[in-house]
Design an enzyme around this catalytic site. Sequence first.
Site, PDB file in Angstrom:
ATOM      1  N   CYS A 133       0.810  -1.217   0.000  1.00 50.95           N
ATOM      2  CA  CYS A 133       0.000   0.000   0.000  1.00 50.95           C
ATOM      3  C   CYS A 133       0.848   1.274   0.000  1.00 50.95           C
ATOM      4  O   CYS A 133       1.993   1.284   0.428  1.00 50.95           O
ATOM      5  CB  CYS A 133      -0.943   0.003   1.182  1.00 50.95           C
ATOM      6  N   CYS A 135      -0.135   4.190   1.527  1.00 53.26           N
ATOM      7  CA  CYS A 135      -0.527   5.187   2.540  1.00 53.26           C
ATOM      8  C   CYS A 135       0.581   5.540   3.540  1.00 53.26           C
ATOM      9  O   CYS A 135       0.598   6.638   4.072  1.00 53.26           O
ATOM     10  CB  CYS A 135      -1.796   4.762   3.260  1.00 53.26           C
ATOM     11  N   CYS A 143      -4.285   5.923   0.085  1.00 52.47           N
ATOM     12  CA  CYS A 143      -3.688   4.694  -0.419  1.00 52.47           C
ATOM     13  C   CYS A 143      -3.356   4.742  -1.902  1.00 52.47           C
ATOM     14  O   CYS A 143      -3.350   3.715  -2.578  1.00 52.47           O
ATOM     15  CB  CYS A 143      -4.605   3.517  -0.109  1.00 52.47           C
ATOM     16  N   LYS A 208     -11.418  -6.011   2.134  1.00 54.09           N
ATOM     17  CA  LYS A 208     -10.925  -5.142   3.206  1.00 54.09           C
ATOM     18  C   LYS A 208     -11.950  -4.054   3.473  1.00 54.09           C
ATOM     19  O   LYS A 208     -12.324  -3.301   2.583  1.00 54.09           O
ATOM     20  CB  LYS A 208      -9.590  -4.536   2.780  1.00 54.09           C
ATOM     21  N   ARG A 218      -2.514   2.940  12.420  1.00 48.03           N
ATOM     22  CA  ARG A 218      -2.184   4.211  11.764  1.00 48.03           C
ATOM     23  C   ARG A 218      -1.213   5.011  12.609  1.00 48.03           C
ATOM     24  O   ARG A 218      -0.428   5.798  12.087  1.00 48.03           O
ATOM     25  CB  ARG A 218      -3.472   4.963  11.435  1.00 48.03           C
ATOM     26  N   ARG A 230     -11.287   6.499   4.256  1.00 48.02           N
ATOM     27  CA  ARG A 230     -10.984   5.579   3.154  1.00 48.02           C
ATOM     28  C   ARG A 230     -12.250   4.938   2.570  1.00 48.02           C
ATOM     29  O   ARG A 230     -12.176   3.914   1.899  1.00 48.02           O
ATOM     30  CB  ARG A 230     -10.043   4.478   3.636  1.00 48.02           C
ATOM     31  N   GLU A 246     -15.793  -9.040  -4.710  1.00 49.16           N
ATOM     32  CA  GLU A 246     -14.372  -8.692  -4.600  1.00 49.16           C
ATOM     33  C   GLU A 246     -13.492  -9.941  -4.686  1.00 49.16           C
ATOM     34  O   GLU A 246     -12.467  -9.941  -5.373  1.00 49.16           O
ATOM     35  CB  GLU A 246     -14.096  -7.965  -3.278  1.00 49.16           C
ATOM     36  N   LYS A 261     -10.210  -8.855   6.019  1.00 53.36           N
ATOM     37  CA  LYS A 261      -9.680  -7.958   7.043  1.00 53.36           C
ATOM     38  C   LYS A 261     -10.707  -6.912   7.400  1.00 53.36           C
ATOM     39  O   LYS A 261     -11.304  -6.347   6.482  1.00 53.36           O
ATOM     40  CB  LYS A 261      -8.443  -7.286   6.454  1.00 53.36           C
ATOM     41  N   SER A 287      -4.929  -4.340  14.283  1.00 53.93           N
ATOM     42  CA  SER A 287      -4.375  -3.610  15.427  1.00 53.93           C
ATOM     43  C   SER A 287      -5.393  -3.303  16.519  1.00 53.93           C
ATOM     44  O   SER A 287      -5.087  -3.408  17.705  1.00 53.93           O
ATOM     45  CB  SER A 287      -3.730  -2.319  14.936  1.00 53.93           C
ATOM     46  N   TYR A 326      -0.519  -9.617  15.528  1.00 53.74           N
ATOM     47  CA  TYR A 326       0.512  -9.018  16.375  1.00 53.74           C
ATOM     48  C   TYR A 326       0.793  -9.898  17.588  1.00 53.74           C
ATOM     49  O   TYR A 326       1.747  -9.666  18.310  1.00 53.74           O
ATOM     50  CB  TYR A 326       0.087  -7.602  16.795  1.00 53.74           C
TER      51      TYR A 326
HETATM   52  C1  PBG Z   1      -2.504  -0.077   4.606  1.00 54.20           C
HETATM   53  C2  PBG Z   1      -2.841  -0.974   5.733  1.00 54.20           C
HETATM   54  C3  PBG Z   1      -3.636  -0.729   6.862  1.00 54.20           C
HETATM   55  C4  PBG Z   1      -3.575  -1.878   7.629  1.00 54.20           C
HETATM   56  C5  PBG Z   1      -2.791  -2.789   6.953  1.00 54.20           C
HETATM   57  N1  PBG Z   1      -2.350  -2.223   5.766  1.00 54.20           N
HETATM   58  C6  PBG Z   1      -4.309   0.492   7.316  1.00 54.20           C
HETATM   59  C7  PBG Z   1      -5.436   1.060   6.579  1.00 54.20           C
HETATM   60  O1  PBG Z   1      -5.918   0.519   5.587  1.00 54.20           O
HETATM   61  O2  PBG Z   1      -5.826   2.149   6.974  1.00 54.20           O
HETATM   62  C8  PBG Z   1      -4.246  -2.070   8.963  1.00 54.20           C
HETATM   63  C9  PBG Z   1      -3.673  -3.133   9.805  1.00 54.20           C
HETATM   64  C10 PBG Z   1      -4.067  -3.102  11.229  1.00 54.20           C
HETATM   65  O3  PBG Z   1      -4.923  -2.334  11.692  1.00 54.20           O
HETATM   66  O4  PBG Z   1      -3.479  -3.904  11.969  1.00 54.20           O
HETATM   67  N2  PBG Z   1      -3.534   0.378   3.836  1.00 54.20           N
END
Ligand code: PBG
Length: 340
Positions: A133, A135, A143, A208, A218, A230, A246, A261, A287, A326
């Site tokens: 990505c 971003c 992104c 996603k 972030r 987003r 998708e 995700k 996260s 994690y």
């Molecule tokens: C990049 C990306 C994100 C995450 C993984 N790749 C953030 C987003 O899309 O804003 C999130 C991973 C997480 O929260 O652990 N686009």
Amino acid sequence: MTLLPEAPALPLAPAPTVRPRRLRRTAALRAMVSEHRLRPAQLVAPLFVCHGTSVRRPIGSMPGVAQISIDSMLDREVESLLRVGIRSVILFGIPANKDAVGSENFDPDGIIPRALRRLRSLAPELCLITDLCCCEYTSHGHCGVLRGDEVDNDATLEVLGRAAVVHAEAGADILAPSGMMDGMVAAIRAALDRDNFAERAILSYAVKYASAFYGPFREAAGSTPAFGDRRQYQMDPANSREALTEARLDISEGADLLMVKPALAYLDIIAAVRRESTLPLVAYNVSGEYAMVKAAAAKGWIDERKVVLESLLSMRRAGADMIITYHATEAAGWLMEDAL
Ligand code: PBG
């Protein structure tokens, strides 16, 4: 004190003949009929790599996770995860500079190619995945490449193709586009094939959602959008049929693995994609899910070890083959202890 009226006699229910409890009576019986299992090799550890020397910068909202520099700090992290049987990592880079197109994402001397080269020589057998990505690398935190206030889909595809080739050249086994651009898998496949990387795989973040559960990430990756959100490219949490659209698209474009995700609030989606496709399926335990468990555990409100292993198992039960988490190193350590 008044006496209760006598209860009317209940008709006698017949004794049950089917008794599922029979197979739960002893540990041996339970182990024998256990349907799903979690193994360290199914866990993928996310790593946040940054420039500098001897850096280990903890992420406040993700206890135990840190941005680490590409030197002995990274080596130590990788040695500890290899020790517990983890064989795969996904890399996120913190660039030195951000700009409108996110140039460091496709700079052969950028943060990710550097990390890849070090990891390749440190642990040749490790499976290296990179998040493609933009971003983390763009000054606006979106992104892709902007046109006005919107992400320009097709201009972004070109950037993704370039980044994929640069990461492949530096040693990535699997390229993982996460930007939810239409046609991203086909564009990356074409770019890789053209540059003789036909054997490298694509893990598509196919499904996603635009989720509040990404909040702590972030902070970790410094990728909060400077304006807006987003929702013009990530999916609406209200939708499940669209998840199949998708997934089908990415399969037809040549994805080798699919991802859903976030994970915990989307187990129904994991199960639906599992039924749709025979490709390996990855769940991303994001996260925010991690932060909630860590916070409750720190307060002594939950048994962390049991909650983590139960949550990860629920993702396997829903249909995920692999899990990005994690908790990877800790969870794998517990699994090894349990196996003894
Ligand atoms: C990049 C990306 C994100 C995450 C993984 N790749 C953030 C987003 O899309 O804003 C999130 C991973 C997480 O929260 O652990 N686009």
